[in-house]
Scaffold this motif. Structure first.
Motif, PDB file in Angstrom:
ATOM      1  N   GLN A 105     -14.133  -3.295  -4.937  1.00  0.00           N
ATOM      2  CA  GLN A 105     -12.867  -2.675  -5.328  1.00  0.00           C
ATOM      3  C   GLN A 105     -11.719  -3.678  -5.288  1.00  0.00           C
ATOM      4  O   GLN A 105     -10.553  -3.306  -5.201  1.00  0.00           O
ATOM      5  CB  GLN A 105     -12.542  -1.474  -4.418  1.00  0.00           C
ATOM      6  N   GLU A 106     -12.046  -4.950  -5.322  1.00  0.00           N
ATOM      7  CA  GLU A 106     -11.025  -5.983  -5.297  1.00  0.00           C
ATOM      8  C   GLU A 106     -10.551  -6.273  -6.725  1.00  0.00           C
ATOM      9  O   GLU A 106     -11.373  -6.365  -7.635  1.00  0.00           O
ATOM     10  CB  GLU A 106     -11.590  -7.255  -4.664  1.00  0.00           C
ATOM     11  N   ILE A 107      -9.240  -6.421  -6.887  1.00  0.00           N
ATOM     12  CA  ILE A 107      -8.687  -6.763  -8.200  1.00  0.00           C
ATOM     13  C   ILE A 107      -8.660  -8.281  -8.328  1.00  0.00           C
ATOM     14  O   ILE A 107      -8.155  -8.981  -7.450  1.00  0.00           O
ATOM     15  CB  ILE A 107      -7.265  -6.204  -8.372  1.00  0.00           C
TER      16      ILE A 107
ATOM     17  N   GLU B 161     -11.801 -15.430 -11.721  1.00  0.00           N
ATOM     18  CA  GLU B 161     -11.854 -14.279 -10.813  1.00  0.00           C
ATOM     19  C   GLU B 161     -11.019 -14.575  -9.568  1.00  0.00           C
ATOM     20  O   GLU B 161     -11.511 -14.571  -8.451  1.00  0.00           O
ATOM     21  CB  GLU B 161     -13.308 -13.972 -10.445  1.00  0.00           C
TER      22      GLU B 161
ATOM     23  N   LEU C  51      -6.648  -8.528 -15.829  1.00  0.00           N
ATOM     24  CA  LEU C  51      -7.152  -8.146 -14.510  1.00  0.00           C
ATOM     25  C   LEU C  51      -8.448  -7.354 -14.655  1.00  0.00           C
ATOM     26  O   LEU C  51      -8.660  -6.674 -15.655  1.00  0.00           O
ATOM     27  CB  LEU C  51      -6.121  -7.277 -13.780  1.00  0.00           C
ATOM     28  N   LYS C  52      -9.279  -7.440 -13.641  1.00  0.00           N
ATOM     29  CA  LYS C  52     -10.441  -6.555 -13.591  1.00  0.00           C
ATOM     30  C   LYS C  52     -10.719  -6.210 -12.129  1.00  0.00           C
ATOM     31  O   LYS C  52     -10.199  -6.867 -11.223  1.00  0.00           O
ATOM     32  CB  LYS C  52     -11.662  -7.189 -14.253  1.00  0.00           C
ATOM     33  N   ALA C  53     -11.504  -5.175 -11.952  1.00  0.00           N
ATOM     34  CA  ALA C  53     -11.853  -4.759 -10.590  1.00  0.00           C
ATOM     35  C   ALA C  53     -13.329  -5.009 -10.362  1.00  0.00           C
ATOM     36  O   ALA C  53     -14.158  -4.726 -11.227  1.00  0.00           O
ATOM     37  CB  ALA C  53     -11.541  -3.284 -10.394  1.00  0.00           C
ATOM     38  N   ASP C  54     -13.644  -5.553  -9.188  1.00  0.00           N
ATOM     39  CA  ASP C  54     -15.042  -5.705  -8.811  1.00  0.00           C
ATOM     40  C   ASP C  54     -15.552  -4.331  -8.405  1.00  0.00           C
ATOM     41  O   ASP C  54     -15.023  -3.726  -7.476  1.00  0.00           O
ATOM     42  CB  ASP C  54     -15.157  -6.692  -7.642  1.00  0.00           C
ATOM     43  N   PRO C  55     -16.569  -3.791  -9.102  1.00  0.00           N
ATOM     44  CA  PRO C  55     -17.011  -2.429  -8.806  1.00  0.00           C
ATOM     45  C   PRO C  55     -17.572  -2.270  -7.400  1.00  0.00           C
ATOM     46  O   PRO C  55     -17.576  -1.174  -6.845  1.00  0.00           O
ATOM     47  CB  PRO C  55     -18.092  -2.167  -9.872  1.00  0.00           C
TER      48      PRO C  55
ATOM     49  N   GLU D 148       0.841  -1.187   0.000  1.00  0.00           N
ATOM     50  CA  GLU D 148       0.000   0.000   0.000  1.00  0.00           C
ATOM     51  C   GLU D 148       0.875   1.236   0.000  1.00  0.00           C
ATOM     52  O   GLU D 148       1.884   1.308   0.701  1.00  0.00           O
ATOM     53  CB  GLU D 148      -0.907  -0.013   1.222  1.00  0.00           C
TER      54      GLU D 148
END
Lengths: 154, 84
Positions: free
Chosen positions: A114-116, A146, A107-111, A6
Motif C-alpha cells: 500500500q506504499e505510494i 519506484e 504515481l502508483k501504489a504497491d498492492p 495522516e
C-alpha cells in the motif's frame, strides 16, 4: 517539505467518500507527442486537480477515460529539483530551459505494501504554451521509477 | 531480424535520415551514436519497457492509490501555488 499528513478526522467528509466520488477541477488538455508508453495509441490527456487533495491530480485519457493515473507536480518533490532533462527532449518540445516546462510525476501504489511510489526517473514534461509533451527519461542513476513518496513527507 | 557486421567507425543507415554509428567496440560493450530527426524518439529498450510496465501498473492502481489519498489530509503547499 511537508506535503500531506495522516487524516485523523472523525468528522463526516472525505473519509466517507470513495475515490470515484472525488470531484475534479482546474483541468487542462495536453498532448503527448509519442503517446504514453504502455498506451502508445493514446495522445490526448486531461490533467485535472483533485478538489481538496491538491497537489495530487489525475492524468486521464481524453479518448479512453478508463485509462487514468494519479500524478503530482514535480516541482513539489525535492528529488526532482535540478534534474537535467536531455537537451534533445527540450528541443522537441520547443522549450529553451527546463524551468519553463510543466512537469508531472506518475504515481502508483504497491498492492502488497500500500506504499505510494513515484516514477521520478521518467517525468511527463510539457510546454505550457503549446500543451505538447512527452514522457522523458532522466539519465541519472540516483533516480528511480519506484521512488517511495514517503521520503518526501515529514 | 536483419544482422549486419560492423567495425568501430562504421555506421548503418535506416531509411533516409537515421544513422547509427559504432563509435567504440569490444566484445563486451559497444558505444554507439544515433543521428535521427527529432520526431524519432530514442530510448534504451530495457528502460522503455520498464516505463511501459510502470504506466500500466499505475493505471491499474489508480483507484487503490486514490483511496490511500482519502486517508491523508492536505496541509499548506505554497510551492505548488508558485509552480502552477
Amino acid at each position: 517539505m511537508s506535503l500531506i499528513t495522516e487524516n485523523t478526522s472523525t468528522e463526516s467528509g472525505p473519509m466517507n467518500k470513495t475515490f470515484e466520488d472525488l470531484p475534479l477541477q482546474t483541468s487542462k488538455h495536453v498532448s503527448l507527442i509519442q503517446g504514453l508508453p504502455g498506451f502508445e495509441h493514446l495522445h490526448t490527456f486531461i490533467i485535472a486537480d483533485i478538489q481538496d487533495y491538491a497537489p495530487f491530480c489525475v492524468l486521464k485519457s481524453a479518448d479512453q477515460p478508463e485509462i487514468s493515473m494519479l500524478a503530482i507536480n514535480a516541482k513539489l518533490l525535492a528529488i526532482c529539483k535540478d534534474v537535467i532533462v536531455p537537451e534533445r527532449e527540450l528541443d522537441i518540445l520547443g522549450i529553451q530551459k527546463i524551468t519553463e516546462a510543466d512537469q508531472y510525476i506518475i504515481l502508483k501504489a504497491d498492492p502488497r505494501t500500500q506504499e505510494i511510489t513515484a516514477n521520478v526517473k521518467a517525468p511527463l514534461v510539457f510546454n505550457p504554451k503549446s500543451g505538447m509533451g512527452n514522457q522523458v527519461v532522466i539519465d541519472d542513476p540516483h533516480l528511480s521509477m519506484e521512488y517511495p513518496l514517503k521520503h518526501e513527507l515529514s | 531480424m536483419l544482422i549486419l557486421t560492423r567495425k568501430s567507425g562504421e555506421s548503418i543507415r535506416i531509411g533516409n535520415n537515421i544513422i547509427i554509428s559504432i563509435l567504440e567496440g569490444s566484445t563486451a560493450q559497444l558505444k554507439i551514436g544515433i543521428d535521427a530527426p527529432k520526431s524519432v524518439a530514442v530510448y534504451r529498450n530495457e528502460i522503455y519497457e520498464k516505463i511501459q510496465e510502470q504506466n500500466i501498473a499505475a493505471n491499474a492502481s489508480t483507484a487503490e492509490i486514490g483511496n490511500i489519498l482519502l486517508g491523508l489530509k492536505k496541509v499548506n503547499t505554497p510551492a505548488i501555488e508558485e509552480g502552477r
